[in-house]
Design a protein around this motif. Structure first.
Motif, PDB file in Angstrom:
ATOM      1  N   TYR A 176       0.842  -1.185   0.000  1.00 26.12           N
ATOM      2  CA  TYR A 176       0.000   0.000   0.000  1.00 26.12           C
ATOM      3  C   TYR A 176       0.880   1.238   0.000  1.00 26.12           C
ATOM      4  O   TYR A 176       1.907   1.290   0.669  1.00 26.12           O
ATOM      5  CB  TYR A 176      -0.910   0.005   1.237  1.00 26.12           C
ATOM      6  N   LYS A 230     -14.459  -1.249   4.986  1.00 24.58           N
ATOM      7  CA  LYS A 230     -14.657  -0.445   3.776  1.00 24.58           C
ATOM      8  C   LYS A 230     -13.532  -0.682   2.778  1.00 24.58           C
ATOM      9  O   LYS A 230     -13.778  -0.781   1.567  1.00 24.58           O
ATOM     10  CB  LYS A 230     -14.713   1.037   4.150  1.00 24.58           C
ATOM     11  N   HIS A 231     -12.295  -0.777   3.267  1.00 24.85           N
ATOM     12  CA  HIS A 231     -11.141  -0.924   2.376  1.00 24.85           C
ATOM     13  C   HIS A 231     -10.694  -2.369   2.189  1.00 24.85           C
ATOM     14  O   HIS A 231      -9.745  -2.628   1.442  1.00 24.85           O
ATOM     15  CB  HIS A 231      -9.976  -0.087   2.912  1.00 24.85           C
ATOM     16  N   VAL A 283      -6.233   6.211   5.113  1.00 23.00           N
ATOM     17  CA  VAL A 283      -6.931   5.269   5.987  1.00 23.00           C
ATOM     18  C   VAL A 283      -6.830   5.727   7.441  1.00 23.00           C
ATOM     19  O   VAL A 283      -7.824   5.735   8.177  1.00 23.00           O
ATOM     20  CB  VAL A 283      -6.370   3.838   5.809  1.00 23.00           C
TER      21      VAL A 283
END
Length: 98
Positions: free
Chosen positions: A7, A31-32, A15
């Motif tokens: 990432y 959500k991610h 985030v």
């Protein structure tokens, strides 16, 4: 073999910002599609970023040793506190025997 995702710093920062706004890492993780543990690890890493940039002088941590006078004062205070606790224990024992 498990494939690991990499990432970007920008993604991690985003985030962590969302977690601060929401106040809970669980919905942000869902959500991610990432684990909550990963978010906590990123948070810990982000807290220590400046440590690598700090000078060696700033990183020095001095050990505190009380002076002989301070040590005596602490021992005296400790003795007084032990005496008070002993008296309270005696009072409790006396009242329990009644």
């Amino acid at each position: 073999m498990v494939k690991r995702n990499r990432y970007s710093k920008e993604f991690k920062t985003e985030v962590l910002r969302e977690v601060r706004e929401v106040g809970n890492a669980v919905p942000v993780a869902k959500k991610h599609g990432i684990s909550v543990g990963l978010i906590y690890r990123w948070g810990k890493q982000s807290e220590h970023k400046a440590w690598g940039q700090a000078s060696d002088e700033a990183k020095k941590i001095a050990e505190y040793l009380p002076s002989p006078k301070e040590f005596r004062e602490l021992e005296e205070e400790n003795g007084r506190l032990k005496s008070i606790l002993g008296e309270k224990d005696l009072e409790i024992a006396i009242y329990q025997d009644l």
